[in-house]
Scaffold this active site. Sequence first.
Site, short mmCIF file in Angstrom:
data_model
loop_
_atom_site.label_atom_id
_atom_site.label_comp_id
_atom_site.label_asym_id
_atom_site.label_seq_id
_atom_site.Cartn_x
_atom_site.Cartn_y
_atom_site.Cartn_z
N GLN A 172 46.14 43.57 36.50
CA GLN A 172 44.89 43.26 35.81
C GLN A 172 44.50 44.38 34.86
O GLN A 172 45.02 45.50 34.93
CB GLN A 172 43.77 43.07 36.85
CG GLN A 172 43.58 44.26 37.76
CD GLN A 172 42.98 43.90 39.10
OE1 GLN A 172 42.23 42.92 39.22
NE2 GLN A 172 43.29 44.66 40.13
N ASP A 196 37.88 49.76 45.71
CA ASP A 196 36.97 50.84 45.35
C ASP A 196 36.53 51.66 46.56
O ASP A 196 35.99 52.75 46.42
CB ASP A 196 35.75 50.29 44.61
CG ASP A 196 35.09 49.13 45.34
OD1 ASP A 196 34.80 49.26 46.54
OD2 ASP A 196 34.88 48.07 44.71
N ASP A 253 36.80 41.24 50.23
CA ASP A 253 36.04 41.77 49.09
C ASP A 253 36.87 41.53 47.84
O ASP A 253 37.50 42.44 47.30
CB ASP A 253 35.76 43.25 49.30
CG ASP A 253 35.02 43.87 48.12
OD1 ASP A 253 34.43 43.11 47.34
OD2 ASP A 253 35.04 45.11 47.99
N GLY A 277 47.61 40.83 50.65
CA GLY A 277 46.81 40.46 51.81
C GLY A 277 47.38 39.29 52.59
O GLY A 277 47.30 39.25 53.82
N TYR A 334 25.46 41.37 38.82
CA TYR A 334 26.32 40.19 38.96
C TYR A 334 25.67 39.01 38.24
O TYR A 334 24.46 39.03 37.97
CB TYR A 334 26.55 39.86 40.43
CG TYR A 334 27.49 40.82 41.14
CD1 TYR A 334 28.26 41.74 40.43
CD2 TYR A 334 27.62 40.79 42.51
CE1 TYR A 334 29.11 42.60 41.06
CE2 TYR A 334 28.48 41.66 43.17
CZ TYR A 334 29.22 42.57 42.45
OH TYR A 334 30.07 43.43 43.08
N TYR A 357 25.67 45.02 47.57
CA TYR A 357 26.82 44.15 47.86
C TYR A 357 27.64 44.68 49.03
O TYR A 357 27.96 43.93 49.97
CB TYR A 357 27.71 44.04 46.62
CG TYR A 357 29.00 43.29 46.84
CD1 TYR A 357 29.03 41.90 46.78
CD2 TYR A 357 30.18 43.96 47.11
CE1 TYR A 357 30.22 41.20 46.99
CE2 TYR A 357 31.37 43.28 47.32
CZ TYR A 357 31.38 41.90 47.26
OH TYR A 357 32.56 41.22 47.47
N GLN A 358 27.97 45.96 49.02
CA GLN A 358 28.84 46.54 50.05
C GLN A 358 28.22 46.41 51.44
O GLN A 358 28.91 46.07 52.41
CB GLN A 358 29.12 48.03 49.76
CG GLN A 358 29.40 48.41 48.32
CD GLN A 358 30.66 47.78 47.76
OE1 GLN A 358 31.53 47.33 48.49
NE2 GLN A 358 30.76 47.75 46.45
#
Length: 293
Positions: free
Chosen positions: A37, A92, A161, A144, A229, A67-68
Amino acid sequence: MDKLKTGWFSELTDLLPGRSFSMEVEQVLHQEQSKYQEILVLKTKSHGVVLVLDGMIQCTEFDEYSYQEMISFLPLFSHPKPQRVLIVGGGDGGVAREVAKHPLVEIIDQVEIDDRVIELSKKYLPFMAEGFNNPKVNLHVADGFKFMEEHFQYYDVIITDSSDPIGPAVSLFQKSYFELMKRALRPGGIVCSQADTFWGHLQNAASMHNHCKEVFAKAAYATSYVSTYPAGQIGFALGSLDEKTDFVNPVYQLTNQQRKDMKLRYYTTDIHKAAFALPAFVVDALDNAENNS
């Protein structure tokens, strides 16, 4: 129209037709095309350091914690004993940072397919990547899907995530992915996946929720406010193998002092409960998706 133009970054993508979110840029810290990406790291005037993948904002120094914390503690505090946790994505390090705070968590496997996201986060987002330094965390640069296939009935909680449903993350929004997560869970296991925003992406949100309903004994859809977002809101699809799971009322309820000791800036027990209160049009859409499946 350029994404980077006259000192501003604009989030221009087909996933957000007819709209854009822009931030004034002080410096382009890094830009590259990885194997998977496009990665862009910016220093912005209003939101600090910002990570952008394939043109979509993933996190900002200004509001990443909302968010986290929610994607981590909505599932963790809904499980009576979350000892083994798998994080898929999250290169991240922010989710690992939060999950490691739970006193019952013993093992955290973090699987990120793009090693460049990890390395650049360590360099430019150390306030998030500090999660990788926790001794509970085992970091794996891998796919994954393949990783979960090798771990049958192993995890108590799986947190996905993911970035947006483009590029390498597309497969994480499919029903087959939820079925794979189910296989990797121990009895009573819980999953939580990023599930888009219901403002403009209601069909995607309903589809994710429906995958959970079809695969798990109990399912729910929750939300969090994240200012950067789309529409300032993001959703989470939660599923449990135990039909008695009460997502709305967490098993582990924090006192105000416990919250402060854990250095939480967004999550509270009241916020947890409120996250499952949805607007009428969203409730109807989730019901319709279930009825039409």
